[in-house]
Scaffold this active site. Structure first.
Site, PDB file in Angstrom:
ATOM      1  N   ASP A  18       2.360  12.900 -11.917  1.00  0.00           N
ATOM      2  CA  ASP A  18       3.367  13.440 -12.836  1.00  0.00           C
ATOM      3  C   ASP A  18       2.671  13.819 -14.150  1.00  0.00           C
ATOM      4  O   ASP A  18       2.107  12.959 -14.826  1.00  0.00           O
ATOM      5  CB  ASP A  18       4.443  12.374 -13.082  1.00  0.00           C
ATOM      6  N   ASP A 118       5.628  20.249 -12.502  1.00  0.00           N
ATOM      7  CA  ASP A 118       4.762  19.216 -13.093  1.00  0.00           C
ATOM      8  C   ASP A 118       4.648  17.939 -12.260  1.00  0.00           C
ATOM      9  O   ASP A 118       4.170  16.922 -12.745  1.00  0.00           O
ATOM     10  CB  ASP A 118       5.237  18.870 -14.510  1.00  0.00           C
ATOM     11  N   GLU A 119       5.056  17.982 -10.996  1.00  0.00           N
ATOM     12  CA  GLU A 119       4.969  16.803 -10.138  1.00  0.00           C
ATOM     13  C   GLU A 119       4.541  17.200  -8.736  1.00  0.00           C
ATOM     14  O   GLU A 119       5.015  18.185  -8.180  1.00  0.00           O
ATOM     15  CB  GLU A 119       6.314  16.079 -10.053  1.00  0.00           C
TER      16      GLU A 119
END
Length: 358
Positions: A18, A118-119
């Site tokens: 993350d 973003d993960e």
């Protein structure tokens, strides 16, 4: 099949990565003077009269109670001296693509699942636990050196535990949780750390005398099911750290989507539709940047009791941006007529095809 073993009887190891406060951190990289100051990404606050919402913010801004999906006017009142910046999706996408490619090179030939910009989650079973942890540490150092960014990584025997572990030492954390450590790792954590537990369920659990995951572990499963139905059964399983969800996906997206969780459940149509407008714009920007057209529009809503519904509309030809905005609101309004509290909303597009060169 044992959920902690892969098909060849190898110990299953899942890594969840993350990127910390990604949009705001990207802005801090290209504008070094922003470091240490509260930064809010989203709509123009217009001196507290803006109608949009917060897309995200950095950790300094969070100290003032600012969070994603908050009305931008509220964020301005909470911290008028914050730096308010518009969403620059092209920049964030370019950065994300580089980082995700670096991650794929670090964990080659591993099944993966791209959760969002973003993960990402990898099945790193092939490296063994110690090997995966070593590679994770190396990746974090390389990310900081190459991009000036930090990430938080969780390692566990399944995606559930890895996701919770990635949030355990944010920002810039690395939390490995081996199979025999899972129950003790989860035991002291607050019930809100479990996916699906929000304010309403938290209050319901508190009424039962339950405030930690450990207390759920020790609670009678049948009683939880009586109170929460199927959700009670899932809750009890998750509290044990059990999940058999497989990791796997394609790098080429089949859809583009965004979602936002409200800090508190809301039935305000104005607030919900403002948040939806912001999500639509982010998805459309993604589509523009990837030169992608779409023929399906999807909206999603999750009510205060975690009941989740989606609606979609398919078109015979690619949808115009102005029509996407109109249809998103029309589809969402159908969920809002009953006045129930809403916890989360989402917007997505499907039926993707590459834009033809004119």
């Amino acid at each position: 099949m044992n959920e902690e073993k892969s098909q060849n009887n190898r110990e299953r190891i899942i890594l969840h990565l993350d990127l910390d406060a990604f949009f705001a951190s990207c802005e801090e990289v290209r504008k070094q003077e922003l470091r240490g100051r509260p930064v809010v990404i989203g709509a123009d606050p217009k001196d507290g009269k803006g109608r949009g919402v917060v897309s995200t913010c950095n950790y300094e801004a969070r100290k003032f109670g600012i969070h994603s999906a908050m009305p931008i006017s509220w964020a301005f009142r909470a911290c008028p001296h914050a730096i308010f910046l518009p969403v620059d999706m092209r920049y964030y996408m370019e950065t994300s693509v580089r980082i995700m490619q670096q991650a794929r090179e670090k964990f080659p030939e591993c099944k993966f699942e791209l959760a969002s910009i973003d993960e990402v989650t990898f099945d790193v079973s092939t490296f063994g636990f110690d090997g995966a942890e070593k590679l994770a540490r190396e990746f974090k150092k390389e990310l900081k050196k190459k991009e000036g960014l930090t990430c938080s990584i969780g390692l566990g025997p399944n995606a559930l535990v890895a996701k919770i572990a990635s949030d355990f030492q944010k920002p810039d954390g690395l939390t490995p949780v081996k199979p025999h450590e899972v129950k003790m790792f989860l035991y002291p954590l607050h019930v809100r750390k479990l996916p699906g537990v929000g304010p309403k369920m938290e209050e319901a659990l508190k009424a039962l005398g339950v405030e930690t995951i450990g207390q759920i572990q020790n609670y009678d499963k049948a009683k939880l099911a009586k109170v929460f139905g199927k959700n009670g059964e899932y809750l009890h399983l998750e509290a044990q750290g059990k999940s058999d969800r497989e990791i796997g996906g394609e790098w080429k997206a089949k859809s583009i989507s965004r979602q936002a969780t409200f800090e508190e459940d809301t039935s305000s149509q104005e607030r919900i539709l403002a948040a939806l407008d912001a999500l639509v714009e982010e998805v459309l920007e993604d589509a523009r940047e990837s030169k992608t057209r779409f023929k399906t529009i999807i909206v999603k809503v999750r009510y205060e009791n975690f009941e989740t519904h989606t609606r979609q509309k398919k078109f015979r030809s690619p949808v115009l941006e102005k029509d996407a905005k109109i249809w998103a609101r029309e589809l969402m309004k159908g969920f809002l007529k009953i006045g129930r509290g809403v916890r989360l909303i989402g917007f997505g597009v499907g039926g993707l095809e590459e834009e033809k060169n004119k």
